[in-house]
Enzyme design. Structure first.
Site, PDB file in Angstrom:
ATOM      1  NE  ARG A  64     -21.698 -21.511  19.327  1.00 17.79           N
ATOM      2  CZ  ARG A  64     -22.694 -22.320  18.927  1.00 17.79           C
ATOM      3  NH1 ARG A  64     -23.918 -22.141  19.361  1.00 17.79           N
ATOM      4  NH2 ARG A  64     -22.441 -23.304  18.080  1.00 17.79           N
ATOM      5  CE1 TYR A 115     -19.502   3.303  27.642  1.00 19.12           C
ATOM      6  CE2 TYR A 115     -20.940   1.851  26.411  1.00 19.12           C
ATOM      7  CZ  TYR A 115     -19.673   2.256  26.776  1.00 19.12           C
ATOM      8  OH  TYR A 115     -18.581   1.606  26.260  1.00 19.12           O
ATOM      9  CG  ASP A 186     -25.706   0.432  31.638  1.00 22.33           C
ATOM     10  OD1 ASP A 186     -25.124  -0.003  32.660  1.00 22.33           O
ATOM     11  OD2 ASP A 186     -25.101   0.864  30.639  1.00 22.33           O
ATOM     12  CE  LYS A 211     -16.380  -0.020  31.569  1.00 19.15           C
ATOM     13  NZ  LYS A 211     -17.593   0.588  31.058  1.00 19.15           N
TER      14      LYS A 211
END
Ligand SMILES: *Cc1c(COP(=O)(O)O)cnc(C)c1O
Length: 386
Positions: A64, A115, A186, A211
């Site tokens: 993790r 977004y 972003d 993307k």
């Protein structure tokens, strides 16, 4: 004791090839970064490492805290962005790690149009009584600066999805820093080939690696990059605590996809330039948003900041019906949400309530242009629009 955050953060034990990468162009880095250190019969590519735990004594201990395959992807993104990358299970997991680590009562300055799932995420924090929001038109630099007083975070998206506006990042990041406000960008639509936000004063870069970075619509992945080692460490610790780690196979696919980012973008951007010009002339199209137009409202900032004009465009048609018919009639182009894959995707963004509420016109179509032959794409669009 197995879940104590790694001291070493997301980068794990990988330093291989860093010296080789210094000074390379991004087109080379996408190919060369994040590979195992060379040696006889060492694999050329980072293998998929499927393990939940490691033999004791290393900085990671438990997976993790990090995984060899995701660390290789992080090394590559870090090299491209000029910072330390931490990858996440999705773009939204990456954004959540930042937003949920803000102290209760923090003020967030954000775009009025961007977004739309990010807006939903931020609104949910407001409903919990954790944050308050100051939405601003991020192309209006003076208004943004006024809104910064007392804020904790400035959230920018550059360019914005789906309206393709461009904020004055260097000016805003400078003003934010002077007021102790952290700037997050972003840069999903820009990719590291189009923009390196850390070079312009941003504190953190966020990508939906789903993307362009991964580029084949076959993986959900996200990443945060910070230059400041302390901040990068806190991000990695946050990921370890909340557990939003990427899977090893997803990291492999993301890195595999990244290898061709430069050639994919080259073709997709060239296609987009042609299609934007033709769409603008089409009688059923009432407006086209494209970063490459000389009359783009922020054309000066596009020229100053962006290394390419992108492979997403959006346009309005003469009716909602026309937009819906277009999406139904395309054959080569796929009617689906998302963007950034080798295949062209189209959808009516104005169909989403979260878009309409932030001012997206109902008849706005977003077109993520792929790497098919441009004439085949145009034929498909033309028949679907007629
Ligand atoms: C898709 C997208 C996101 C969210 O990323 P996921 O990987 O889908 O969670 C964030 N920002 C932008 C600009 C996006 O296009």
């Amino acid at each position: 004791m197995d879940d104590i955050p790694s001291e070493d953060g997301s980068a794990g034990t990988r330093t291989a090839g860093r010296h080789l990468n210094a000074g390379l162009h991004p087109e080379s880095l996408v190919v060369s970064a994040g590979r195992p250190a060379p040696g006889p019969d060492v694999p050329v590519n980072q293998p998929v490492v499927l393990t939940a735990t490691y033999h004791a004594g290393g900085p990671r201990g438990y997976a993790r805290a990090g995984n060899d395959t995701s660390a290789a992807f992080e090394d590559a993104i870090g090299a491209l962005e000029g910072g330390l990358a931490t990858s996440f299970a999705s773009g939204m997991a990456a954004s959540s790690a930042l937003i949920e680590s803000l102290p209760t009562g923090s003020v967030l300055v954000l775009p009025t149009s961007f977004y739309n799932h990010h807006r939903t995420l931020f609104d949910a924090q407001v409903e919990l009584g954790r944050l308050s929001l100051r939405p601003v038109d991020t192309t209006d630099t003076d208004t943004v600066i006024t809104a910064l007083d007392g804020a904790a975070l400035l959230w920018l998206e550059l360019p914005t999805n789906p309206m393709l506006t461009v904020a004055d990042l260097p000016a805003l990041a400078t003003e934010a820093r002077a007021r102790g406000v952290r700037t997050v960008v972003d840069a999903t639509l820009a990719t590291p080939l189009g923009l390196r936000p850390l070079d312009h004063g941003a504190d953190v870069v966020m990508h939906s690696a789903t993307k362009w970075l991964a580029g084949h619509s076959d993986v959900i992945s996200g990443v945060l990059v910070a230059r400041d080692r302390d901040l990068a460490q806190r991000i990695a610790t946050r990921r370890n605590l909340t557990g939003a780690i990427p899977g090893a196979l997803e990291s492999y696919l993301a890195l595999r996809g990244l290898r061709t980012l430069a050639v994919r973008m080259e073709r997709a951007c060239a296609n987009t330039a042609v299609l934007a010009g033709r769409l603008r002339e089409h009688p059923a199209v009432t407006g086209v948003h494209y970063l490459g137009f000389a009359d783009h409202p922020q054309a000066d900032l596009v020229a100053k900041l962006l290394g390419h004009h992108g492979a997403v465009l959006s346009f309005t048609t003469d009716s909602v019906q026309r937009a819906d018919d277009l999406c139904r009639r395309v054959e080569l182009i796929t009617h689906a949400t998302s963007l950034g894959g080798v295949e062209s995707l189209i959808e009516r963004r104005g169909a989403y309530p979260g878009e309409v509420s932030q001012g997206t016109p109902a008849e706005l179509v977003r077109f993520s242009v792929g790497i098919e032959h441009v004439e085949d794409l145009w034929s498909d669009l033309a028949q679907a629009l007629s």
